[in-house]
Write an enzyme that holds these catalytic residues in place. Structure first.
Site, PDB file in Angstrom:
ATOM      1  CB  SER A 194       5.160   5.240  -8.528  1.00  0.00           C
ATOM      2  OG  SER A 194       6.146   4.081  -7.938  1.00  0.00           O
ATOM      3  CD  GLU A 239       8.554   2.818   2.991  1.00  0.00           C
ATOM      4  OE1 GLU A 239       9.632   3.085   2.054  1.00  0.00           O
ATOM      5  OE2 GLU A 239       7.838   2.054   2.837  1.00  0.00           O
ATOM      6  NE  ARG A 240       8.232   8.570   1.725  1.00  0.00           N
ATOM      7  CZ  ARG A 240       8.681   9.102   0.630  1.00  0.00           C
ATOM      8  NH1 ARG A 240       7.474   9.789  -0.100  1.00  0.00           N
ATOM      9  NH2 ARG A 240       9.836   9.444   0.061  1.00  0.00           N
ATOM     10  CB  CYS A 255      -3.872   7.563  -8.496  1.00  0.00           C
ATOM     11  SG  CYS A 255      -5.222   6.430  -7.403  1.00  0.00           S
ATOM     12  CE  LYS A 288       5.839  -2.007   1.269  1.00  0.00           C
ATOM     13  NZ  LYS A 288       6.285  -0.799   1.886  1.00  0.00           N
ATOM     14  CG  PHE A 309       2.678   8.448   0.701  1.00  0.00           C
ATOM     15  CD1 PHE A 309       2.273   9.864   0.931  1.00  0.00           C
ATOM     16  CD2 PHE A 309       3.627   8.220  -0.382  1.00  0.00           C
ATOM     17  CE1 PHE A 309       2.243  10.569  -0.130  1.00  0.00           C
ATOM     18  CE2 PHE A 309       3.701   9.266  -1.290  1.00  0.00           C
ATOM     19  CZ  PHE A 309       3.027  10.364  -1.191  1.00  0.00           C
ATOM     20  CB  ALA A 334      -1.026   0.031   0.994  1.00  0.00           C
ATOM     21  CB  THR A 343       0.909   2.111 -11.687  1.00  0.00           C
ATOM     22  OG1 THR A 343      -0.079   2.187 -13.041  1.00  0.00           O
ATOM     23  CG2 THR A 343       1.175   0.845 -11.353  1.00  0.00           C
TER      24      THR A 343
END
Length: 487
Positions: free
Chosen positions: A229, A179-180, A284, A176, A152, A150, A251
């Site tokens: 991305s 991490e931000r 997006c 997952k 941020f 996933a 994306t």
């Protein structure tokens, strides 16, 4: 100075320390305050999570579908009860304003509600007579362990596109998160536990490249849902497919909005501002390009600039703030480099996001370029920031031709009162999600999030009936029952 908390992974119903010695600061982008540290977990961590998820699948898949659905109903109620707390976590780790964060929570809850309909969604079909004394029935079954990767920008909504449906349909899941933005995930775990979810069904492994590659390579993980991305999404799709996994990879985007001469300008501009600068343009479904008919272009630009001047920039927790920060310093620098590039390539900068912004966080103001062309980098690239390009066109046909040149085809919008124009737009635009007289055409949970071209790699999209097909496999039973003699 207070010690900074280090987050743990969640595996098999327990918070466990990662095997890593690498941690990354999680920063409030509006204040630069360090909120916690997140582990950059190892392949060993993902191997352990996959092992436990595979073990849990053996029992979870046999739980009756209505029982699984009741856990999802419990989860939905708990999320609704804690929506303000969830929104607060989103704002402090992502930066979007409180109203937008609450909206995101609502969209996440909507996905849980849809997943709670699993008893109906998992129904197969049958035909009583396909030949003499022969019938056929089609049954759905879960596929196993699913991995989710996933981004941020929507730390609640996007994971909720994935794990509630996958789990309701009988799969186990490894998430997952970015991490931000990891803090929101901790709260989701807490509430899902409280809802009655058994150990090992939902697992969380924080990290970066090693965790992604571990998900792509582990033989126990049968399917992968990705949002992020284009370069990473293309890699995930190719590598996952190479390893014979199901992959859905959502994306990038470069969404075009077309404004015709007969559009209601006040409503149109309000919608475009929300779509272009909401969530700091980090979504997006953001409006990245406006193509406006020449007959109203000058009036449109004047009114757009007038309204943009009223936008309040700042910490999303503060009253009245509309535009928060971008996620990190690197993102801010990248955005500023695109502004420079737009000027170099000849676009006219009418609103400069480098001006009048605080250095307390990673702020970029609303930025608008006029007289943009399709040869310019700012038209081609997904900037993922509060930057809007405007192109003046002669008519709807030209506007559609411009939009269709983009490698991306996520969403597109049209502002008009002409029904013929609406039909022409629908039939000729290259985009999977269309909006008529609204700014952000993101579908609700029961419709697919259906990007095209380089906006999506895969066959089955997230959400809607596509998600049910993606997270299940089918068995077709053909049976002969010779007619007995009951005389």
């Amino acid at each position: 100075m207070a010690e900074i908390r280090k987050l743990k992974n969640y595996i098999n119903g327990e918070w466990v320390e990662s095997k890593t010695d690498k941690y990354e600061d999680v920063v409030n982008p509006a204040t630069k305050e360090v909120l916690c540290q997140v582990p950059i977990s190892t392949k060993e961590d993902i191997d352990y999570a996959a092992q436990k998820a595979a073990e849990a699948f053996k029992t979870w898949t046999k739980v009756a579908v209505p029982r699984r659905a009741r856990i999802l109903f419990n989860f939905q109620q708990l999320l609704s009860q804690h929506k303000e707390e969830l929104a607060h976590l989103i704002t402090i780790e992502n930066g979007k304003n409180t109203k937008e964060a609450l909206g995101e929570v609502g969209r996440g809850i909507e996905n849980v509600e849809f997943a709670a309909g699993a008893p109906s969604l998992m129904m197969g079909d049958s035909l009583a007579s396909i030949a003499t004394d022969v019938e056929a029935a089609n049954y759905r079954y879960p596929i196993g362990v699913v991995g989710g990767i996933a981004p941020f920008n929507f730390p609640m909504m996007v994971p909720c596109w994935m794990f509630p449906m996958a789990i309701a349909l009988g799969n186990t899941f490894i998430l997952k998160p970015s991490e931000r933005t990891p803090l929101l995930t901790e709260k989701l775990v807490e509430l899902f536990e409280k809802a009655g979810l058994p150990k090992g069904v939902f697992n969380v492994v924080y990290g970066a490249h090693d965790v992604v590659n571990g998900i792509l390579e582990h033989p126990e993980i049968k399917a992968i849902s990705f949002v992020g991305s284009k370069p990473v999404g293309e890699y995930v799709y190719k590598k996952g497919s190479e390893n014979l996994k199901r992959v859905q990879s959502l994306t990038g985007a470069k969404n075009h909005t077309i404004v015709l001469n007969d559009a209601h300008l006040e409503d149109t501009i309000t919608n475009i501002i929300g779509a272009a600068f909401g969530s700091a343009g980090e979504r997006c479904m953001a409006c990245a390009v406006v193509t406006v008919e020449e007959g109203i272009a000058d009036e449109f630009m004047a009114k757009l600039q007038e309204k943009v001047a009223d936008i309040k920039i700042g910490n999303g927790l503060d009253d009245g703030v509309f535009l928060g920060p971008v996620i990190r310093e690197d993102n801010k620098k990248r955005t500023l480099s695109y502004i420079e590039k737009g000027l170099e390539e000849g676009a006219r900068l009418v609103c400069d996001g480098r001006e009048n912004v605080s250095d307390d966080g990673y702020f970029v103001g609303p930025t608008i370029f006029d007289n943009v062309t399709t040869e310019m980098t700012i038209w081609k690239d997904e900037i993922f920031a509060p930057v809007l390009s405007v192109i003046r066109v002669k008519n709807l046909k030209e506007a559609i031709e411009i939009a269709n040149k983009s490698e991306f085809a996520n969403g597109a919008c049209l502002f008009t009162s002409n029904s013929n124009a609406i039909r022409y737009f629908r039939e000729n635009i290259d985009a999977g999600m269309l909006g008529i007289n609204l700014g952000v055409p993101a579908p609700m949970a029961f419709f697919p999030f259906s990007g095209w071209k380089s906006s999506f790699f895969g066959t089955l999209h997230a959400n809607g009936k596509d998600s049910v097909d993606f997270y299940t496999r089918k068995k077709v039973v053909t049976a002969r029952y010779p007619a007995p003699d009951f005389n």
